[in-house]
Design a protein around this motif. Structure first.
Motif, PDB file in Angstrom:
ATOM      1  N   LEU A  38      45.218  31.026  45.230  1.00  0.00           N
ATOM      2  CA  LEU A  38      44.117  31.862  45.486  1.00  0.00           C
ATOM      3  C   LEU A  38      44.435  33.133  44.670  1.00  0.00           C
ATOM      4  N   ASP A  39      43.574  34.028  44.608  1.00  0.00           N
ATOM      5  CA  ASP A  39      44.094  35.189  43.658  1.00  0.00           C
ATOM      6  C   ASP A  39      44.602  36.182  44.380  1.00  0.00           C
ATOM      7  N   THR A  40      44.886  36.119  45.667  1.00  0.00           N
ATOM      8  CA  THR A  40      45.522  37.156  46.501  1.00  0.00           C
ATOM      9  C   THR A  40      46.564  36.277  47.285  1.00  0.00           C
ATOM     10  N   ALA A  41      47.594  36.990  47.599  1.00  0.00           N
ATOM     11  CA  ALA A  41      48.581  36.303  48.509  1.00  0.00           C
ATOM     12  C   ALA A  41      48.252  36.143  49.922  1.00  0.00           C
ATOM     13  N   ILE A  42      47.962  35.036  50.500  1.00  0.00           N
ATOM     14  CA  ILE A  42      47.574  34.730  51.769  1.00  0.00           C
ATOM     15  C   ILE A  42      48.767  34.568  52.598  1.00  0.00           C
TER      16      ILE A  42
END
Length: 285
Positions: free
Chosen positions: A101-105
């Motif tokens: 994903l574009d952001t760390a989850i």
């Protein structure tokens, strides 16, 4: 907002629900190093069946190459096999093999705490403290995070001493063997109670995989089953039987981390003797 992430569900189905502006990541350092999206390889046993097919590198544990991920993840496979919590794999793979994903989850704090409640007794039986990489307080509570619907620990496994779980496939035994520091073939001469532990005195020991130990250590080796007085170990009731024993050295003691009845079949003996373990120097640290 939480991502409910049951095992076997492809996370990509949930991507449209995400809003990057909804939260500030706990630590997004790895996502600032030009991360790449790669397929999860089949030999990354910990995460190959987690439910999605691609992961980010670097991951959330600062591993920058797939070789490093495989090396570090291998020692955690036996913990998943123990079934101490149904979401153990989800928690570990959210860090070792984060979804693309574009952001760390990150994993949700309550997911981490649920797995900790179920698995910490298992790890303590093997002589490992709960690792700093899974310090639940550093994971988010009310932000976008990875969660599951099942936060109930599987406490039924505690009735049997974790090293004595003999209901394993040959592949699981090999992975357990490689995650231990040494493996020997031996008969058990005597079992004594010592404080809350069981002291296992051996006879006719033979090296299978010694790791950093020397052969001289086998001559006087005594194994300890940590907290063994409080749980059952059927294998220790059959004195004189040949067993495959696994362990690790903690301080001056050799802790028993696995015991399986020795299978006399040619296939079992051939597989055990010829199996080559990867370099897994990371042991639940």
């Amino acid at each position: 907002m939480h991502i409910f992430y049951p095992t076997g569900l492809v996370l990509a189905m949930l991507v449209p629900m995400l809003a990057v502006s909804d939260f500030e990541p706990v630590n997004s350092w790895s996502y600032k190093k030009n991360p790449t999206c790669v397929d999860i390889p089949e030999d990354l046993r910990l995460c190959y069946t987690v439910g999605y097919h691609s992961m980010r590198l670097p991951n959330l544990l600062e591993h920058e190459t797939m070789a490093e991920v495989k090396q570090q993840a291998g020692s955690w496979v036996p913990l998943v096999h123990k079934g101490c919590h149904p979401s153990t794999q989800v928690l570990l793979c959210s860090l070792f093999a984060p979804v693309c994903l574009d952001t760390a989850i990150y994993p949700c704090r309550r997911l981490c705490e649920a797995v900790q409640d179920g698995c910490m007794p298992i790890m303590e039986a093997f002589g490992f403290p709960w690792p700093s990489m899974l310090n639940c307080s550093k994971f988010p509570e009310g932000e976008v995070c990875i969660d599951t619907n099942d936060t109930t620990a599987n406490t039924s496994v505690i009735s049997v001493c974790p090293p004595c779980d003999d209901d394993m496939s040959l592949d699981a035994i090999l992975e357990h063997m490689c995650a231990s520091e040494f493996t020997i073939k031996a008969k058990i001469k005597e079992v004594r109670k010592e404080n809350n532990d069981k002291k296992v005195i051996l006879q006719k020991s033979k090296a299978v995989r010694l790791g950093n130990l020397k052969k001289e250590a086998l001559k006087k080796m005594v194994l300890y089953l940590r907290n063994g007085e409080a749980c059952n170990c059927q294998q220790l009731d059959s004195l004189g039987s040949m067993n495959l024993l696994m362990g690790r050295k903690v301080g001056k003691r050799y802790l028993l981390t696995g015991i399986h009845k020795w299978d006399k079949s040619k296939e079992f003996k051939k597989t055990i003797r010829r199996h080559k373990c990867p370099n897994t120097d990371f042991q639940f640290k």
